[in-house]
Design an enzyme around this catalytic site. Structure first.
Site, PDB file in Angstrom:
ATOM      1  N   GLU A 264       0.781  -1.109   0.081  1.00 27.09           N
ATOM      2  CA  GLU A 264      -0.050  -0.137   0.222  1.00 27.09           C
ATOM      3  C   GLU A 264       0.870   1.112  -0.070  1.00 27.09           C
ATOM      4  O   GLU A 264       1.898   1.462   0.662  1.00 27.09           O
ATOM      5  CB  GLU A 264      -0.881   0.129   1.228  1.00 27.09           C
ATOM      6  CG  GLU A 264      -1.811   1.082   1.338  1.00 27.09           C
ATOM      7  CD  GLU A 264      -2.762   1.283   2.514  1.00 27.09           C
ATOM      8  OE1 GLU A 264      -3.792   2.004   2.624  1.00 27.09           O
ATOM      9  OE2 GLU A 264      -2.148   0.727   3.362  1.00 27.09           O
TER      10      GLU A 264
ATOM     11  N   GLN B  89      -6.559  -7.308  -5.554  1.00 27.35           N
ATOM     12  CA  GLN B  89      -6.494  -7.783  -3.952  1.00 27.35           C
ATOM     13  C   GLN B  89      -7.341  -7.247  -3.167  1.00 27.35           C
ATOM     14  O   GLN B  89      -7.774  -5.893  -3.302  1.00 27.35           O
ATOM     15  CB  GLN B  89      -5.033  -7.525  -3.517  1.00 27.35           C
ATOM     16  CG  GLN B  89      -4.804  -8.189  -2.104  1.00 27.35           C
ATOM     17  CD  GLN B  89      -3.591  -8.057  -1.635  1.00 27.35           C
ATOM     18  OE1 GLN B  89      -3.182  -6.872  -1.120  1.00 27.35           O
ATOM     19  NE2 GLN B  89      -2.520  -8.900  -1.784  1.00 27.35           N
TER      20      GLN B  89
ATOM     21  N   CYS C  70      -1.151  -8.027   5.651  1.00 23.84           N
ATOM     22  CA  CYS C  70      -0.852  -6.620   5.897  1.00 23.84           C
ATOM     23  C   CYS C  70      -0.488  -6.407   7.530  1.00 23.84           C
ATOM     24  O   CYS C  70      -1.494  -6.713   8.513  1.00 23.84           O
ATOM     25  CB  CYS C  70      -2.164  -5.449   5.378  1.00 23.84           C
ATOM     26  SG  CYS C  70      -1.990  -3.794   5.989  1.00 23.84           S
TER      27      CYS C  70
ATOM     28  N   LYS D  26      -2.425 -14.293   0.135  1.00 25.18           N
ATOM     29  CA  LYS D  26      -1.308 -13.990   0.763  1.00 25.18           C
ATOM     30  C   LYS D  26      -1.382 -13.705   2.271  1.00 25.18           C
ATOM     31  O   LYS D  26      -2.276 -12.968   2.662  1.00 25.18           O
ATOM     32  CB  LYS D  26      -0.781 -12.551  -0.032  1.00 25.18           C
ATOM     33  CG  LYS D  26       0.259 -11.680   0.665  1.00 25.18           C
ATOM     34  CD  LYS D  26       1.424 -12.318  -0.132  1.00 25.18           C
ATOM     35  CE  LYS D  26       2.847 -11.617   0.611  1.00 25.18           C
ATOM     36  NZ  LYS D  26       2.753 -10.075   0.510  1.00 25.18           N
TER      37      LYS D  26
ATOM     38  N   ASN E 259       8.111 -15.337  -0.290  1.00 25.12           N
ATOM     39  CA  ASN E 259       8.107 -13.743  -0.477  1.00 25.12           C
ATOM     40  C   ASN E 259       8.843 -13.105   0.777  1.00 25.12           C
ATOM     41  O   ASN E 259       8.903 -14.075   1.933  1.00 25.12           O
ATOM     42  CB  ASN E 259       6.758 -13.103  -0.536  1.00 25.12           C
ATOM     43  CG  ASN E 259       6.778 -11.615  -0.454  1.00 25.12           C
ATOM     44  OD1 ASN E 259       6.393 -11.082   0.751  1.00 25.12           O
ATOM     45  ND2 ASN E 259       7.230 -11.031  -1.279  1.00 25.12           N
ATOM     46  N   GLY E 260       9.633 -12.169   0.429  1.00 22.17           N
ATOM     47  CA  GLY E 260      10.321 -11.437   1.761  1.00 22.17           C
ATOM     48  C   GLY E 260      11.842 -11.474   1.563  1.00 22.17           C
ATOM     49  O   GLY E 260      12.314 -12.460   1.454  1.00 22.17           O
ATOM     50  N   GLU E 261      12.279 -10.325   1.852  1.00 19.21           N
ATOM     51  CA  GLU E 261      13.878 -10.144   1.835  1.00 19.21           C
ATOM     52  C   GLU E 261      14.629 -10.597   0.413  1.00 19.21           C
ATOM     53  O   GLU E 261      15.663 -10.911   0.598  1.00 19.21           O
ATOM     54  CB  GLU E 261      14.541 -10.766   3.059  1.00 19.21           C
ATOM     55  CG  GLU E 261      13.986 -10.043   4.228  1.00 19.21           C
ATOM     56  CD  GLU E 261      14.625  -8.575   4.269  1.00 19.21           C
ATOM     57  OE1 GLU E 261      15.949  -8.237   4.139  1.00 19.21           O
ATOM     58  OE2 GLU E 261      13.699  -7.627   4.587  1.00 19.21           O
TER      59      GLU E 261
ATOM     60  N   GLY F 120       8.782  -7.757  -4.033  1.00 20.18           N
ATOM     61  CA  GLY F 120       8.096  -6.568  -3.391  1.00 20.18           C
ATOM     62  C   GLY F 120       9.189  -5.394  -3.313  1.00 20.18           C
ATOM     63  O   GLY F 120       9.307  -5.083  -4.469  1.00 20.18           O
ATOM     64  N   ARG F 121       9.571  -5.015  -2.043  1.00 19.42           N
ATOM     65  CA  ARG F 121      10.326  -3.927  -2.056  1.00 19.42           C
ATOM     66  C   ARG F 121      11.590  -4.016  -3.034  1.00 19.42           C
ATOM     67  O   ARG F 121      12.275  -3.135  -3.308  1.00 19.42           O
ATOM     68  CB  ARG F 121      10.579  -3.834  -0.506  1.00 19.42           C
ATOM     69  CG  ARG F 121       9.270  -3.314   0.589  1.00 19.42           C
ATOM     70  CD  ARG F 121       9.795  -3.216   1.845  1.00 19.42           C
ATOM     71  NE  ARG F 121      10.352  -4.391   2.322  1.00 19.42           N
ATOM     72  CZ  ARG F 121      11.234  -4.690   3.205  1.00 19.42           C
ATOM     73  NH1 ARG F 121      11.707  -3.589   4.007  1.00 19.42           N
ATOM     74  NH2 ARG F 121      11.503  -5.927   3.669  1.00 19.42           N
TER      75      ARG F 121
END
Length: 306
Positions: A2, A61, A91, A132, A192-194, A216-217
């Protein structure tokens, strides 16, 4: 993500990298059947066949806890052209969690099941429904319960962020615990993640046993990351800078001057993790409050690259 992976960022990233699909920011469902304009606000791609400019499909989503209301809104989203529905149980935002949305629902696997099952029943069988989630809320003690609830509800696949809500975004992500979930269910699991580099992607796949990854990021910090993950040319700073310049150009006149400058500076700030050159550029434009001169600075810097 978001406030970060909006329409303009999705367009920029999918223009330069080959993604199988991407996901909209979440549409918050809180007791009402939302009007079409809300879906179009969070997923403008619905007006273009639910695809980005490059043709990448965009899954819509939803976030909420009321099974019937989530189902009704999923039906509306599909009627508007959503090719798939993703349900957000990950989230970590306090405001969202206070209103029984996102990761806090992982304390209630029965609610996770009820929401997923209601949406699955409501939309056509040809429309995938995915979930998710994080490893848990305060801890990961119910991770397997939630994964099995999602599977029993008929989800097509499950994406797992390798941290609890309490762990937030603090490194590390526990990819091995995603692997335990993958072994406990038969539906596909996406890790997902890092994942900030191609090497991170390989280690995540090895530790989780998941062939598929969600970026993601890391994809914002390095817009060329998906290309490197797929084994292609990792690119260089001038190419990244060109992406940022095109992004700045694309958002002209879409908000107030401070808002738009903030968007470009936010992306530069993320880029510092992967590209040291971004730090110096951010320092040079940090006091700029007008978007056109800021974009001109990006284009000028592109021209100055060797």
């Amino acid at each position: 993500m978001e406030g970060l992976a909006d329409y303009w960022v999705r367009r920029a990233l999918t223009d330069v990298g080959r993604y199988d699909w991407c996901v909209s920011e979440f549409v918050r469902v809180s007791g009402n059947l939302l009007p079409p304009r809300v879906f179009h606000r969070w997923c403008p791609e619905l007006r273009d066949g639910a695809r980005t400019r490059s043709g990448t499909p965009v899954h819509l989503q939803l976030l909420g806890s009321d099974p019937a209301c989530m189902a009704d809104n999923a039906v509306r989203a599909v009627a508007l052209g959503a090719p798939a529905i993703d349900l957000n149980f990950g989230c970590p935002a306090k405001t969202v969690n206070r209103h029984r949305g996102g990761a806090v629902l992982l304390d209630e696997p029965e609610v996770v099941h009820a929401v997923t099952a209601a949406v699955r029943r409501a939309v056509p069988v040809t429309v995938p429904v995915s979930v998710k989630m994080r490893l848990g809320n305060a801890d990961d003690g119910r991770a397997l319960d939630n994964a099995r609830a999602v599977e029993a509800a008929g989800a097509a696949w499950l994406t797992v962020h390798g941290r609890t809500k309490k762990q937030g975004y603090r490194p590390p992500a526990y990819w091995d615990r995603i692997g335990a979930i993958r072994e406990a269910v038969s539906l596909p699991v996406i890790a997902n993640g890092e994942i900030w580099t191609a090497e991170d992607a390989r280690r995540c796949q090895a530790e989780s046993g998941c062939a598929d990854l969600m970026l993601g990021r890391g994809a914002v910090a390095d817009p060329l990351l998906v290309r490197a993950v797929r084994g292609g040319d990792p690119g260089d700073w001038p190419e990244v800078l060109a992406v940022l310049g095109d992004f700045g150009e694309s958002i002209l006149d879409t908000g107030t001057e401070p808002q738009l400058c903030g968007r470009v500076k936010q992306w530069l700030s993320y880029s510092r993790r992967r590209w040291p050159e971004a730090a110096a550029l951010l320092q040079s434009v940090k006091r700029e409050t007008r978007i056109r001169p800021l974009v001109a600075s990006l284009h000028r810097t592109v021209g100055e690259q060797p």
